[in-house]
Each structure stands twice: as structure tokens, then as C-alpha cells.
Design a protein around this motif. Structure first.
Motif, PDB file in Angstrom:
ATOM      1  N   VAL A  34       0.854  -1.183   0.000  1.00  0.00           N
ATOM      2  CA  VAL A  34       0.000   0.000   0.000  1.00  0.00           C
ATOM      3  C   VAL A  34       0.892   1.237   0.000  1.00  0.00           C
ATOM      4  O   VAL A  34       1.802   1.359   0.822  1.00  0.00           O
ATOM      5  CB  VAL A  34      -0.937   0.033   1.226  1.00  0.00           C
ATOM      6  N   THR A  35       0.638   2.159  -0.920  1.00  0.00           N
ATOM      7  CA  THR A  35       1.415   3.384  -0.983  1.00  0.00           C
ATOM      8  C   THR A  35       0.727   4.486  -0.181  1.00  0.00           C
ATOM      9  O   THR A  35      -0.448   4.368   0.188  1.00  0.00           O
ATOM     10  CB  THR A  35       1.575   3.852  -2.443  1.00  0.00           C
ATOM     11  N   ASP A  36       1.470   5.560   0.078  1.00  0.00           N
ATOM     12  CA  ASP A  36       0.905   6.674   0.854  1.00  0.00           C
ATOM     13  C   ASP A  36      -0.063   7.515   0.031  1.00  0.00           C
ATOM     14  O   ASP A  36      -0.983   8.121   0.576  1.00  0.00           O
ATOM     15  CB  ASP A  36       2.036   7.576   1.375  1.00  0.00           C
ATOM     16  N   VAL A 270     -23.839  15.600 -20.790  1.00  0.00           N
ATOM     17  CA  VAL A 270     -23.335  15.217 -19.470  1.00  0.00           C
ATOM     18  C   VAL A 270     -21.907  15.716 -19.307  1.00  0.00           C
ATOM     19  O   VAL A 270     -21.083  15.571 -20.222  1.00  0.00           O
ATOM     20  CB  VAL A 270     -23.388  13.689 -19.284  1.00  0.00           C
ATOM     21  N   GLN A 271     -21.631  16.283 -18.149  1.00  0.00           N
ATOM     22  CA  GLN A 271     -20.277  16.729 -17.836  1.00  0.00           C
ATOM     23  C   GLN A 271     -19.630  15.753 -16.852  1.00  0.00           C
ATOM     24  O   GLN A 271     -20.299  15.247 -15.950  1.00  0.00           O
ATOM     25  CB  GLN A 271     -20.304  18.135 -17.234  1.00  0.00           C
ATOM     26  N   PRO A 272     -18.344  15.461 -17.018  1.00  0.00           N
ATOM     27  CA  PRO A 272     -17.666  14.564 -16.069  1.00  0.00           C
ATOM     28  C   PRO A 272     -17.766  15.122 -14.642  1.00  0.00           C
ATOM     29  O   PRO A 272     -17.481  16.303 -14.419  1.00  0.00           O
ATOM     30  CB  PRO A 272     -16.213  14.555 -16.554  1.00  0.00           C
ATOM     31  N   PRO A 273     -18.203  14.313 -13.687  1.00  0.00           N
ATOM     32  CA  PRO A 273     -18.385  14.805 -12.316  1.00  0.00           C
ATOM     33  C   PRO A 273     -17.072  14.892 -11.557  1.00  0.00           C
ATOM     34  O   PRO A 273     -16.050  14.330 -11.980  1.00  0.00           O
ATOM     35  CB  PRO A 273     -19.300  13.746 -11.697  1.00  0.00           C
ATOM     36  N   SER A 274     -17.107  15.572 -10.433  1.00  0.00           N
ATOM     37  CA  SER A 274     -15.959  15.599  -9.527  1.00  0.00           C
ATOM     38  C   SER A 274     -15.989  14.322  -8.694  1.00  0.00           C
ATOM     39  O   SER A 274     -16.969  14.053  -7.996  1.00  0.00           O
ATOM     40  CB  SER A 274     -16.039  16.830  -8.622  1.00  0.00           C
ATOM     41  N   ILE A 275     -14.955  13.535  -8.783  1.00  0.00           N
ATOM     42  CA  ILE A 275     -14.918  12.227  -8.112  1.00  0.00           C
ATOM     43  C   ILE A 275     -13.947  12.289  -6.941  1.00  0.00           C
ATOM     44  O   ILE A 275     -12.768  12.574  -7.135  1.00  0.00           O
ATOM     45  CB  ILE A 275     -14.489  11.124  -9.103  1.00  0.00           C
ATOM     46  N   PRO A 276     -14.428  12.041  -5.716  1.00  0.00           N
ATOM     47  CA  PRO A 276     -13.532  12.086  -4.560  1.00  0.00           C
ATOM     48  C   PRO A 276     -12.562  10.906  -4.559  1.00  0.00           C
ATOM     49  O   PRO A 276     -12.963   9.765  -4.740  1.00  0.00           O
ATOM     50  CB  PRO A 276     -14.489  12.024  -3.368  1.00  0.00           C
ATOM     51  N   VAL A 277     -11.286  11.206  -4.384  1.00  0.00           N
ATOM     52  CA  VAL A 277     -10.258  10.168  -4.319  1.00  0.00           C
ATOM     53  C   VAL A 277      -9.630  10.205  -2.933  1.00  0.00           C
ATOM     54  O   VAL A 277      -9.037  11.206  -2.545  1.00  0.00           O
ATOM     55  CB  VAL A 277      -9.176  10.378  -5.398  1.00  0.00           C
ATOM     56  N   SER A 278      -9.777   9.134  -2.183  1.00  0.00           N
ATOM     57  CA  SER A 278      -9.266   9.082  -0.817  1.00  0.00           C
ATOM     58  C   SER A 278      -7.896   8.418  -0.791  1.00  0.00           C
ATOM     59  O   SER A 278      -7.251   8.223  -1.819  1.00  0.00           O
ATOM     60  CB  SER A 278     -10.254   8.323   0.073  1.00  0.00           C
ATOM     61  N   LEU A 279      -7.454   8.054   0.391  1.00  0.00           N
ATOM     62  CA  LEU A 279      -6.142   7.434   0.545  1.00  0.00           C
ATOM     63  C   LEU A 279      -6.132   6.025  -0.051  1.00  0.00           C
ATOM     64  O   LEU A 279      -7.150   5.319  -0.008  1.00  0.00           O
ATOM     65  CB  LEU A 279      -5.771   7.366   2.025  1.00  0.00           C
TER      66      LEU A 279
END
Length: 499
Positions: A34-36, A270-279
């Protein structure tokens, strides 16, 4: 009445003094790389603590009502999902079956005999005799070394893995439908582009014919304009083949025949949505395939205990009792009763040609294989996130450049067409400019479709709003049991209802 049955509840009290330890290793989640942080997430808007997870209905972030309507049908109508759901129920019943081994097996017997003793025997009642019997018995094997409990543990892990696989299939099917839908919308956008182009080419053909009529253009220009127009029409028609296939695929994904679904053409807005990217570490908890792989490791680990318990002796206890008489009138009287404790027996294999050792080593190797499979699934998960983060970043840059190319190409068409009307350039220059413009416009539409496709794949790679907390617990993995489940005959044969 629903009865929750777990391995801790069904073990009878009488087993407490006889139940021994559980041999074999206890499960520990394998370590995985797993990377940081994600390598390709540089410049990506980090998720805030309040929105680190995608919504469970992740498709709604695209704000497309028709897409919402279609995807909502996948979980309840898709036949592959229905098959996986049945396989999960099958896994639950395997847990119930293994739990039943912790209980004694009770039997009820009845017998009727009519016989005559051989001549020459000394018997109290000579001649033909009758013998009636009615008895009950129970046999039980105490789980001294945890073999049965480890099997319950293994089946529970398999059931949980099956549940995770079900969620994974639902997510995959939903994502595939969204990809097909956006690809279909991209084709609609390209078809609209071709319709506009055909109209423009038709107008150019009319101008060319007029110039030919007054003698300022050659017949070659007219033929070239006609060929260009018909070629554009043919390409527009060809898009219909691809669109039909996508529409049919969407129908099958929602459990319908292609004839039952028609999707009218509509613009791609349709516009590309904002996608949350977590750890990256949170990815281990949010992908169903990683959870399934980890539960398979747990099941394989428990099977090591099952194989190891086979080295130890087994103990069987039995009790029986009933009535036996020569006539039915006195059968159920105290004088005709009998009972017996036993036989009680223990067995220990002292030589089997290495079978148990081979099975034990096989269980260890199977566990090692599932651990490697788990780690590979984790690596694949990270790769898919990185791939689609990179795709979205690069596509955004490419779209910006391509939009400039489209604008320049459209200006070139306008300028060249005016020059052609003025007679300063040949029709070949017009064709070249129009072909370049059409190619750039097509590329722009394709890039937008690819951007939406990458967004869907990123959502899928991030787990699509799923979390391992949605997995059934160990007490839930065996499903619900009704009182009728303990009857010796199937409920449908007895006429009972489980509701």
C-alpha cells in the motif's frame, strides 16, 4: 418466526465439557503493498473528510435522469446478478449444513418381525412368533479438536466471499451499462455532427453546381462534391450499426430482450463529475473484489485447521432406547422397555499411506495461493485507479487542445469556402479543409465520450460507494432459519409455509 442460528448458539450445553481446542492457525489479514498516495493524483482535488466516499448510488453524480432509470434496474433484473445471488444463498446453506454437524443426529425406528425358530432349539414359546419394536436413538461426535468449527469458519468465509462477489458483479454490471450508455450518447453526438456536415456538404454541392452551370467550375468539382457528400452520409449510416449493438447490450444488462428497449437519440450534455479520491489504504475496504479475495483467504486458512484436526482421534457417543414385545397390546408398557448407552468409540488412524499429510500440505498450499491472489487483486485495484486518474488528467489536457483545433479547422473551412467562391482556390482546397474540420470535430466528440468512460471506470476502481461494512457478519452469513428448517421433510411436501 426467524431463528438466527450461529456456531456459538447451536452447540448444545452438553458439549461444553467435551469440546476441546481448535487446531490450526487463526486468520490474520495478509499484508499487501500500500502506498501513501496515488502517483497519478498530483493536482487532483483531494477528498474532504466529509466526502471521502462515493454515494452508494454513484451513477447519480452524472446528473442524467435516463442513466439513473436504467442503472436502477440492474440489481433487480440482471440475470447474471440473479445467478450470483442464488450462489450466495447456496453458500449460506453450506454454512447451515456445517453448523448442523455440531448437533447430535436423532433417529426413530420401528420394526415388525414374524418368524419361526429352527427345529431342535430350546425356546419358551415354540412355533411362529411375532416381534414388534419401537425405539429412538441419538449419535453425536464431540468437536474435540475444532474440525467442525473450522469447517463452519471456512464455509462462513466462503459465504462472505460470495456476498462480496455478488456486490462486485452488481458494480461491474452497473459500470458496464454506464459505459455503454455514454458510448451510445457519443455516437448520437457524432450522428448529429454528421447530419450537420451532410447539410453543409449539400450546400457546398449546390454552390459547386451553380458555379458549374455558369462555367466557372469544372465537372470534376461537382463529382468530387457529390462523392464527399455521399461518403459523409454513408459514415452517418454506419454509426447506426454500432448504436444498435450498444442499445441491445443495455437491454440485456437490465434483463430485457432488445425488442423491449428503445433509447431515442439525444445530445451529449453530461459533464464529467468531480470524483472524490481518498487514501490508497482505504481502497482495501471499498472494493468488493478485494473483500472477496480476503474472505477466500480466511476460508482457506480455516481449511488448514480442518486438515490438521484429521490427525487426532475422533470420539463417537450413542444412546438408544425403546420398547420391544411379541404383541402390540403390551408393546408400550414399562415391562417391555429397553435402553442402552453406547456404543462409545474412539478411532485414531495410525497409517494411511500419507493421505492426511498430503491433504494438510494441500490445504497450506491452497491458502498460500489465495494469499497471493489477494495481493494481486490489491495491486490490480491500485493499477486501475492510477490508470483512470492518468486517463482523466491527460484527456482533460487533450480536450483543451482539441477544442482549439476544432475552432481553427472551422475557421479554415469558412475562409477556404469564401476563397473558392471568389475563384482563388480549387475545390480540392475546400474538400481538404472540410475533411480536416470533420475529423477534428469527430475527435472532440470521441474524447468527451472517453472522458466520461474513464470517469465511470474510476468510480468502479474506487469501489462505487461500496464498503466492506456491507458484508454479512459471521452471524448473518448463514442466513435466516425458520422453525420448519429443522423438520426432517422438505416444507413443500408437508404443506407448511415459512412465512
Amino acid at each position: 418466526m426467524n431463528l438466527r442460528i450461529s456456531s456459538l448458539m447451536i452447540l448444545p450445553l452438553i458439549s461444553l465439557p467435551l469440546a476441546g481446542c481448535m487446531v490450526g492457525p487463526d486468520h490474520v489479514r495478509p499484508e499487501a503493498a500500500v502506498t501513501d498516495a496515488f502517483k497519478e493524483a498530483k493536482g487532483w482535488k483531494p477528498a474532504q473528510p466529509r466526502d471521502t466516499a462515493l454515494p452508494q448510488k454513484w451513477w447519480q453524480i452524472f446528473n442524467d435522469p435516463k442513466l439513473n432509470e436504467l442503472v436502477e434496474q440492474v440489481a433487480g433484473a440482471n440475470q447474471s446478478v440473479a445467478q450470483a445471488e442464488a450462489q450466495y444463498r447456496q453458500a449460506q446453506h453450506l454454512v447451515q449444513s456445517s453448523q448442523s454437524s455440531l448437533l447430535p443426529v436423532a433417529t426413530l425406528t420401528g420394526q415388525v418381525s414374524r418368524f419361526q425358530a429352527a427345529s431342535g432349539q430350546s425356546i419358551a414359546v415354540p412355533g411362529i412368533r411375532n416381534l414388534f419394536g419401537l425405539g429412538a436413538g441419538a449419535v453425536w461426535e464431540p468437536d474435540l479438536w475444532g474440525r467442525i468449527r473450522r469447517q463452519v469458519e471456512a464455509n462462513t468465509g466462503s459465504a462472505q466471499a460470495s456476498a462480496a462477489a455478488l456486490h462486485g458483479l452488481i458494480l461491474s454490471s452497473q459500470a458496464t451499462l454506464a459505459q455503454n450508455y455514454f458510448q451510445l450518447k457519443t455516437l448520437d453526438a457524432q450522428k448529429a455532427l454528421f447530419d450537420e456536415t451532410v447539410a453543409a456538404f449539400a450546400k457546398t454541392l449546390e454552390i459547386t453546381k451553380n458555379r458549374y452551370a455558369v462555367g466557372v467550375a469544372g465537372k470534376t468539382d461537382v463529382v468530387q462534391a457529390e462523392a464527399q457528400l455521399e461518403s459523409a452520409r454513408a459514415q452517418a449510416v454506419n454509426l447506426g450499426v454500432q448504436r444498435a449493438r450498444l442499445e441491445h447490450a443495455i437491454a440485456v444488462l437490465i434483463g430485457k430482450t432488445p425488442a423491449e428497449l428503445s433509447l431515442p437519440a439525444s445530445p451529449l450534455q453530461v459533464q464529467p463529475p468531480s470524483i472524490p479520491v481518498s487514501l490508497p489504504s482505504e481502497l482495501l475496504e471499498r472494493r468488493p473484489d478485494i473483500a472477496a479475495a480476503e474472505r477466500q483467504v480466511a476460508a482457506a486458512n480455516a481449511k488448514i485447521g480442518v486438515a490438521k484436526a484429521a490427525y487426532f482421534p475422533t470420539l463417537n457417543l450413542a444412546v438408544s432406547g425403546g420398547f420391544q414385545s411379541g404383541d402390540t397390546d403390551t408393546l408400550l408398557t414399562m415391562a417391555r422397555r429397553y435402553w442402552a448407552l453406547g456404543p462409545a468409540g474412539a478411532a485414531l488412524t495410525i497409517f494411511d499411506g500419507g493421505v492426511k499429510n498430503a491433504q494438510y500440505q494441500q490445504a497450506i498450499a491452497a491458502h498460500d495461493a489465495t494469499v497471493a491472489g489477494y495481493r494481486q487483486t490489491v495491486l490490480t485495484g491500485f493499477q486501475e485507479v492510477e490508470d483512470n486518474l492518468a486517463a482523466l488528467r491527460i484527456l482533460q489536457e487533450e480536450i483543451q487542445v482539441q477544442d482549439k483545433a476544432v475552432q481553427a479547422a472551422e475557421q479554415a473551412v469558412a475562409l477556404t469556402l469564401n476563397q473558392y467562391k471568389a475563384g482563388t482556390v480549387s475545390y480540392l482546397n475546400v474538400m481538404t479543409a472540410q475533411t480536416v474540420a470533420l475529423s477534428n470535430q469527430q475527435t472532440a466528440a470521441q474524447l468527451k465520450g472517453e472522458q466520461l468512460n474513464a470517469s465511470v471506470l474510476l468510480v468502479k476502481a474506487l469501489g462505487g460507494g461500496w464498503n466492506e461494512r456491507l458484508l454479512p457478519t459471521k452471524d448473518e452469513a448463514d442466513g435466516d432459519r425458520e422453525w420448519t428448517d429443522y423438520l426432517i421433510l422438505p416444507v413443500d411436501l408437508l404443506g407448511f409455509s415459512q412465512k
